[in-house]
Design an enzyme around this catalytic site. Structure first.
Site, short mmCIF file in Angstrom:
data_model
loop_
_atom_site.label_atom_id
_atom_site.label_comp_id
_atom_site.label_asym_id
_atom_site.label_seq_id
_atom_site.Cartn_x
_atom_site.Cartn_y
_atom_site.Cartn_z
N GLY A 1 50.75 -12.64 4.93
CA GLY A 1 50.81 -12.74 6.39
C GLY A 1 49.43 -13.03 6.92
O GLY A 1 48.75 -12.13 7.40
N THR B 1 60.26 -19.09 6.10
CA THR B 1 58.96 -18.54 5.72
C THR B 1 59.08 -17.03 5.68
O THR B 1 59.67 -16.44 6.60
CB THR B 1 57.83 -18.92 6.68
OG1 THR B 1 56.68 -18.09 6.44
CG2 THR B 1 58.22 -18.77 8.13
N ASP C 1 56.82 -15.02 6.20
CA ASP C 1 55.99 -14.44 7.25
C ASP C 1 56.73 -14.38 8.58
O ASP C 1 56.28 -13.71 9.51
CB ASP C 1 54.71 -15.26 7.44
CG ASP C 1 53.80 -15.23 6.22
OD1 ASP C 1 53.96 -14.33 5.39
OD2 ASP C 1 52.94 -16.11 6.11
N ARG D 1 58.20 -12.86 -2.71
CA ARG D 1 59.14 -13.98 -2.59
C ARG D 1 59.87 -14.26 -3.89
O ARG D 1 60.54 -15.27 -4.02
CB ARG D 1 58.38 -15.24 -2.13
CG ARG D 1 57.29 -15.68 -3.09
CD ARG D 1 56.82 -17.12 -2.83
NE ARG D 1 56.67 -17.50 -1.47
CZ ARG D 1 55.53 -17.93 -0.91
NH1 ARG D 1 54.42 -17.99 -1.63
NH2 ARG D 1 55.48 -18.31 0.34
#
Length: 367
Positions: free
Chosen positions: A181, A136, A138, A287
């Site tokens: 986030g 991930t 985050d 991403r």
């Protein structure tokens, strides 16, 4: 042995290097590898008695077939956020187990974030062999210091923040860059620190406009170029004036849902300071594209470790990085707590800035 692989949740750079690593290491052991498409959704869409259904929702992964995918972003297996326990017509765990057994899969290696890995832990508790791999951008999976995708997301963010300085500075405004986030502010914290922005608002610490806005005004005045830069987490909260309510937060289902927190902050700056702003939500660009060196390295290493665990007949584990070392923890570890920014050690809430309170003795992964 026949092992299955799937990727679930949001895509991140580094998944394909991990898929390649699993495939090559499994092939070295003489094992067969099958990739399920679109995460758990692909497994559920398979009818084991229908070869066409199997072909549409899975793919044989071979040494030649994964050649070069480590240079690609995203996931060649595609992805979904489906949890088989939350289907409208009931929990499909039994169906997943039936399908895996019928297609001859002996063990699963799952690459995902919180949702994907929680179901992986659930499947493991049913007795099916599973190794999970955290990913991930985050970096908020509890039980590991690092998740695949985080480094590239930070790198992309730093590049974008520094590029935006030219426009923000040219127009003498305050730049507001919103980063993904929702629960954890690690991406914003590290990107803001590495880009050396003026202020960073993270998800863990509600911001007080009566403090933050004067600081940004001073930053703008003292910058030498009459501009300032602020990074903010998408899950940040900003206290409303006088009532202590987090009225600036984008809450699902609320009337403010369609207005991002960065735009609400920009509106407050315009109304209370009279300054123009440049607002940029980096969102999926964080991403996008190929993985950086760190995510290639971690993806390759996590994949190799997963196969090594299976070769030792060790199941129900999640591969991890702890204190700079590769390791593995019980697969259900992520369910034990939430992973958030260590505010006391890495952040100064009074100035909205990253602050390295301690460095000596820490691993390279400061976050």
């Amino acid at each position: 042995m026949k092992i299955g692989i799937l990727t679930g949740g949001g895509d991140v750079p580094g998944l394909n290097p991990c898929i390649r690593s699993i495939t090559l290491n499994a092939d070295d052991n003489g094992w067969e590898v099958v990739g399920f498409k679109r995460g758990w959704q692909g497994v559920l869409e398979i009818d084991p008695d229908d070869p066409a259904s199997i072909a549409a929702n899975s793919v044989s992964l071979t040494r030649d077939g994964v050649r070069g995918i480590d240079r690609m972003g995203g996931t060649i297996l595609h992805t979904s956020r489906l949890d088989p326990r939350t289907i409208a017509d009931g929990d499909k765990t039994t169906q997943v187990l039936h399908t895996l057994q019928r297609v001859g899969v002996d063990a699963m290696v799952t690459l995902g974030g919180d949702g994907t890995l929680r179901f992986s832990a659930h499947l493991s508790r049913q007795g099916f062999p599973v190794i999970s791999i955290p990913k991930t951008m985050d970096n908020d999976v509890f039980g590991t210091d690092y998740c695949i995708g985080f480094s590239t997301a930070v790198s992309r963010s730093v590049e974008a923040i520094n590029a935006l300085r030219t426009t923000v500075g040219s127009h003498e405004r305050i730049g507001i860059i919103e980063l993904f986030g929702r629960r954890s502010g690690e991406t914003a914290l590290l990107a803001g620190f590495l880009a050396q922005v003026d202020r960073t608002v993270i998800a863990e610490v509600p911001a007080d406009l009566d403090v933050l806005l004067p600081l940004l005004a001073r930053d703008k005045e003292e910058s030498g170029s009459n501009y300032a830069m602020c990074v903010i987490s998408e899950g940040a909260t900003i206290r409303g004036e006088g009532n202590g309510d987090d009225t600036m937060r984008s809450l699902p289902g609320s009337e403010r849902e369609d207005i991002s927190v960065s735009r609400r902050l920009g509106r407050a700056i315009k109304q209370r300071l009279g300054f123009g702003t440049v607002i940029q939500e980096l969102a999926y660009l964080m991403r996008a594209g190929e993985p950086d060196a760190m995510d290639r390295m971690v993806g390759l290493a996590f994949g190799a470790l997963a196969v090594q665990l299976l070769a030792r007949n060790e199941h129900a584990r999640m591969v991890a990085l702890k204190d700079g070392n590769y390791c593995h923890v019980p697969i259900g570890t992520l369910e034990e707590s939430a992973k958030l920014v260590d505010v006391s050690g890495l952040y100064d809430p009074s100035t909205y800035r990253a602050k390295l309170m301690r460095v000596e003795g820490m691993p390279m992964f400061l976050y």
